[in-house]
Design a protein around this motif. Structure first.
Motif, mmCIF file in Angstrom:
data_model
loop_
_atom_site.group_PDB
_atom_site.id
_atom_site.type_symbol
_atom_site.label_atom_id
_atom_site.label_comp_id
_atom_site.label_asym_id
_atom_site.label_seq_id
_atom_site.Cartn_x
_atom_site.Cartn_y
_atom_site.Cartn_z
ATOM 1 N N ARG A 10 -15.380 -1.139 -6.938
ATOM 2 C CA ARG A 10 -15.698 -0.549 -8.243
ATOM 3 C C ARG A 10 -17.076 -1.031 -8.708
ATOM 4 N N GLU A 28 -19.116 2.790 -17.849
ATOM 5 C CA GLU A 28 -17.781 3.080 -17.322
ATOM 6 C C GLU A 28 -17.642 2.362 -15.996
ATOM 7 N N ARG A 30 -16.540 2.857 -12.270
ATOM 8 C CA ARG A 30 -16.342 3.969 -11.331
ATOM 9 C C ARG A 30 -16.162 3.425 -9.913
ATOM 10 N N SER A 68 -23.238 14.099 -8.173
ATOM 11 C CA SER A 68 -22.539 13.213 -9.112
ATOM 12 C C SER A 68 -22.682 13.745 -10.545
#
Ligand SMILES: NC(=O)c1ccc[n+]([C@@H]2O[C@H](COP(=O)([O-])OP(=O)(O)OC[C@H]3O[C@@H](n4cnc5c(N)ncnc54)[C@H](OP(=O)(O)O)[C@@H]3O)[C@@H](O)[C@H]2O)c1
Length: 336
Positions: A10, A28, A30, A68
């Motif tokens: 991550r 965040e 991801r 993305s």
């Protein structure tokens, strides 16, 4: 996939939580992307901020299919993992790259053809300021606009990331460079970078100023990011056989213009966007840049103009600065 260091599963990335103002940019967690055949994984040290990121954040510039959803069109960093079919790069190589998105993150996967070595002597923050503007200017000003030594370039938005790059490259390749910008400070910065004439468009009519500076001939190539009423005025400021290259339409995508100028002066009006182009197309630009521009970056004959650097998690401040319009040159995110 080959990887040297331990790659986490991550990572921290900056996502667009919803379309809106700078504060919608939020950290965040991801998954770290996995490079496929022909791709490498870059551990990002710095990411460039570009006007298209602002447009994407507002919901006006969606990522192309397969890219993305994270913002970020350029990075620099180290090669952290290699997908299959990679011959050029080794783990740990210091690189910079054009990305189709996903640059505002600790890791990004990129096609090998969009990757270049760090220019000699460059820091990561400087190198992250290079790809998007140099790929765009190279293609639009030289390949599409056909600017040649001894010709006159008019570039609007001279103090922007794109403008500062166009001024330096056109000047390095022997063109006479005229530019427009919205304040005296911005005009002074453009002159320092090698522009022969800088027009404060808030005080002077650029059509008249271009004619005056070229003995009435006009500009051979016009690189325009404004659009709107500039379309007609560009036709007036262009020389016979002039080429006008549209790379944005910030003042409006719809314009009314006297098209007889195109016939009378035999003008070409073209344009392009870089992001959705194929990996092969981008690889061809990368090869041209490495051969013809990387040596100039290595000796600092040309170099990105650095405005401000913000930590990745303050990406919203970087966007705020860009939207205030006071910046000169490039805004970059330090990813660590
Ligand atoms: N087509 C492509 O492939 C491509 C790729 C990259 C970027 N772009 C476009 O190129 C432009 C520059 O990008 P960037 O990242 O370098 O952005 P930037 O640094 O934020 O620059 C934007 C520039 O636009 C000028 N400008 C905005 N509205 C204007 C108006 N109404 N009249 C005159 N000048 C105006 C500003 O000049 P003043 O501050 O002097 O007013 C400013 O210098 C953006 O529009 C971006 O979307 C296109």
């Amino acid at each position: 996939m080959a990887s040297g260091q331990k790659i986490p599963v991550r990572m921290t990335a900056i996502a667009i939580s919803e379309p809106g103002g700078p504060r919608v940019l939020k950290p965040e967690t991801r998954d770290v992307p996995l490079p496929g055949p022909g791709e490498i994984l870059i551990k990002v040290h710095a990411a460039g901020v570009n006007r298209p990121d602002v447009q994407q954040r507002k919901g006006a510039y969606p990522p192309p299919p397969g890219a993305s959803d994270l913002p970020g069109l350029e990075v620099s960093g180290e090669v952290a993992a290699l997908g299959d079919e990679i011959s050029r790069w080794r783990l740990g190589d210091r690189v910079c790259a054009l990305t189709p998105g996903g640059g505002y993150a600790e890791y990004v996967k990129v096609h090998t053809g969009s990757v270049l070595p760090l220019p000699a002597g460059f820091t990561h923050t400087e190198a992250a300021a290079v790809p998007e503007n140099y790929f765009t200017v190279w293609h639009n000003m030289f390949e599409r606009g056909g600017l040649k030594k001894g010709e006159t370039l008019l570039v609007h938005g001279g103090s922007s990331g794109i403008g500062t790059t166009a001024i330096q490259l056109a000047s390095a390749f022997g063109a006479y460079v005229i530019t427009t910008a919205g304040s005296k400070d911005k005009c002074d910065a453009c002159l320092k970078l090698g522009a022969d004439r800088a027009i404060n468009y808030r005080e002077e009519d650029f059509v008249k100023a271009v004619k005056d500076a070229t003995e009435g001939k006009g500009a051979n190539v016009i690189l325009d990011m404004v659009g709107g009423d500039y379309v007609q005025r560009n036709y007036e400021a262009a020389a016979v056989e002039g080429r006008i290259v549209q790379i944005a339409v910030q003042a409006g995508a719809v314009a009314s213009a006297d098209f007889s100028k195109i016939m009378v002066k035999r003008l070409t009006h073209t344009g392009s966007t870089l992001r959705p182009r194929t990996v092969e197309f981008k690889a061809a630009i990368a090869a041209a840049l490495e051969a013809q521009v990387w040596p100039l970056l290595g000796t600092r004959k040309v170099a990105p103009v650095m405005d401000m650097i913000y930590p990745l998690t303050d990406a919203w401040r970087a966007h705020e600065r860009m939207e205030e319009g006071e910046h000169i040159g490039k805004i970059v995110l330090d990813v660590g």
